[in-house]
Design an enzyme around this catalytic site. Structure first.
Site, PDB file in Angstrom:
ATOM      1  N   LYS A  76     -42.652 -27.202 -50.443  1.00  0.00           N
ATOM      2  CA  LYS A  76     -43.627 -25.863 -50.582  1.00  0.00           C
ATOM      3  C   LYS A  76     -42.921 -25.996 -49.369  1.00  0.00           C
ATOM      4  O   LYS A  76     -42.543 -26.573 -48.654  1.00  0.00           O
ATOM      5  CB  LYS A  76     -44.704 -26.167 -50.247  1.00  0.00           C
ATOM      6  CG  LYS A  76     -45.749 -25.674 -50.408  1.00  0.00           C
ATOM      7  CD  LYS A  76     -46.942 -25.241 -50.066  1.00  0.00           C
ATOM      8  CE  LYS A  76     -48.592 -25.232 -49.851  1.00  0.00           C
ATOM      9  NZ  LYS A  76     -49.843 -24.915 -50.269  1.00  0.00           N
ATOM     10  N   SER A 151     -52.708 -22.903 -52.512  1.00  0.00           N
ATOM     11  CA  SER A 151     -52.360 -22.206 -51.962  1.00  0.00           C
ATOM     12  C   SER A 151     -50.077 -22.951 -52.094  1.00  0.00           C
ATOM     13  O   SER A 151     -49.617 -21.718 -52.427  1.00  0.00           O
ATOM     14  CB  SER A 151     -51.679 -21.627 -50.118  1.00  0.00           C
ATOM     15  OG  SER A 151     -51.719 -23.742 -50.235  1.00  0.00           O
ATOM     16  N   SER A 175     -55.520 -27.347 -52.599  1.00  0.00           N
ATOM     17  CA  SER A 175     -54.042 -26.456 -53.201  1.00  0.00           C
ATOM     18  C   SER A 175     -53.698 -26.809 -53.774  1.00  0.00           C
ATOM     19  O   SER A 175     -52.308 -26.626 -54.076  1.00  0.00           O
ATOM     20  CB  SER A 175     -53.644 -26.148 -51.788  1.00  0.00           C
ATOM     21  OG  SER A 175     -54.922 -25.001 -51.233  1.00  0.00           O
TER      22      SER A 175
END
Length: 483
Positions: A76, A151, A175
């Site tokens: 990420k 996210s 997330s």
């Protein structure tokens, strides 16, 4: 090769069915071919990946046998990666190349994992749909008109589309777990302090926690093994021995006590998701688990408390992005105030600005006691509810999300509607508990997840239950059409 799980890749590399370099080349080609459809990557690190793959093959040829040696990963884009852009999905950090590796990145590289790239995400991890990224929205591989969740939406979409077997994500209010549910993956948020936050760009420091996204619980166990452990560089890291997560995957569920909170099944939950949750409960009962109803009476206060605490911490953490030291700087500022104002106004997107404003308001002198202190008191009550529940049960089970993935843009004009999608996930962050989402079926062709929560440092138990469930169901094996 793209259909292989992380565990299957480990076995294939060990018995020399293929080399890490061959695998890496095949996956990089697949990413370049298919990712334009879903936009799950911000950066693709070809040269780094091939160099790491060759190094892993050399280590294996020299007799090393690590289970993650030569296996692919993508991070990420809020994990700092030395010499590689780390953007946090924001214009503010579009030109930022980290001068060091985050602990998670370093540990997995040390284990021999090959970094294929950095995945797309909501800007500064603020969002539940992966629509706030400076680099464009991520699309859900199960239906390209729908969101993948957020996210960590890029991390989830990439694995769901079989671009690679596993990715890292972070979970501040759901997330990892929410995008896992919306894309048919297994996603684990570890106990707060289990995985180092050093080098992980902060959103809300008392809530953020890194973890794995993969197709199976078995793969999550392998990845967590490489990520977990004490780190002296992170003051919130906890010195707790790391068990062998794979060793307990097949443990019996006989007599395991699972609690179903009655508050999870009220208004707002899609009844079709409620039915799938009950179906998963029946499977676990067949495996020997004992299920009972429990209560988490303060759950209704979780969203208001979270949306005071998280923005308050964000307003503090994001004050470092001021146009002076690193990151975006506006053109020709008139003076220092103009530099701050325009750099932040131009560098941050709408949702980030909204949360900074909310957080600054909650921390301001006249409102600190009324909002921030009150939210922290609610947080304590929520934690106490869990502690009381875990006196009676070993695990808590419920839906991961109240609805399946919604259409792109459907909640953009109503931030509160998007915030409500986190209703089942944020309590684990407020209490610091470990949580896992696993695939549990489909509604209108869109994936649905079931969430398991456990007492502190019981990630092994979560992985065990999810693995046993995945041995008797096949939801996790299903792939989206076209991928």
């Amino acid at each position: 090769m793209h259909q292989l799980t992380l565990a299957e890749i480990a076995r294939g590399l060990a018995d020399k069915s293929f080399s890490s370099e061959e695998l890496t080349g095949a996956l990089l080609a697949r990413i370049k071919q298919l990712d334009p459809q879903i936009n799950s990557f911000i950066s693709i690190t070809d040269d780094l990946a091939l160099a790491q793959a060759r190094a892993a093959d050399a280590r294996r040829a020299a007799g090393e046998t690590g289970v993650l040696l030569g296996a692919p990963i993508a991070h990420k884009d809020l994990f700092c990666t030395n010499g590689v852009r780390t953007s946090c999905g924001s214009k503010m950090l579009d030109n930022f190349k980290a001068p060091y590796d985050a602990t998670v990145v370093a540990k997995l590289a040390e284990a021999g994992m090959v970094t294929l790239g950095k995945t797309n995400m909501d800007e500064f991890a603020m969002g539940s749909a992966n629509e706030s990224s400076h680099y464009g929205a991520v699309k859900n591989p199960w239906n390209l008109e729908h969101v993948p969740g957020g996210s960590s939406g890029g991390s989830a979409a990439a694995v769901a589309a079989r671009l690679l077997p596993a990715t890292t994500g972070t979970d501040t209010g759901g997330s990892i777990r929410q995008p896992a549910a919306l894309t048919n993956l297994t996603g684990l948020k570890p106990t707060y302090g289990r995985v180092s936050r050093w080098g992980m760009i902060a959103y809300a420091s008392s809530l953020d926690q890194g973890g794995p996204l993969a197709r199976t619980a078995e793969d999550c166990a392998l990845l967590l093994q490489g990520m977990a452990g004490f780190d002296a560089k992170d003051s919130t890291s906890i010195e707790e021995p790391v068990p062998d997560y794979s060793a307990s995957l097949n443990a019996s569920l006989q007599g395991l006590r699972i609690g179903l909170p009655k508050e999870y099944f009220g208004a707002g939950l899609d009844p079709r998701i409620a039915d799938l949750v009950q179906a998963s409960v029946k499977e676990l009962e067949k495996l020997g688990a004992v299920v009972k109803e429990i209560s988490l009476p303060n759950m209704q206060h979780a969203i208001p408390a979270y949306y005071v605490i998280a923005p308050a911490e964000a307003s503090s953490n994001l004050s470092r992005f001021d146009g002076v030291r690193f990151g975006y700087r506006c053109e020709e500022p008139k003076d220092l105030t103009d530099l701050y104002k325009r750099s932040r106004g131009e560098g941050f997107g709408v949702e980030v600005q909204r949360r900074i404003m909310v957080g600054t308001y909650a921390l301001s002198a006249g409102y600190y006691d009324a909002y921030y202190v009150k939210a922290q008191q609610i947080r304590r009550l929520i934690k106490n509810d869990f502690m009381a529940a875990f006196n009676d049960v070993d695990l808590i089970l419920g839906p991961t999300t109240p609805n399946p993935a919604w259409k792109l843009g459907a909640k953009s004009s109503d931030p509160v509607a998007a915030y409500l999608e986190d209703v089942y996930t944020i309590t684990a962050n407020l209490a610091g508990l470990p949580g896992l989402s696993m695939p549990a079926g489909f509604v209108d062709g869109l994936p649905v997840g079931v969430q398991l929560l456990a007492p502190y440092f019981q990630e092994g138990r979560l992985l065990n239950v999810a693995h046993r469930y995945q041995q008797v169901t096949d939801w996790h094996t299903r792939a989206p059409n076209g991928f």
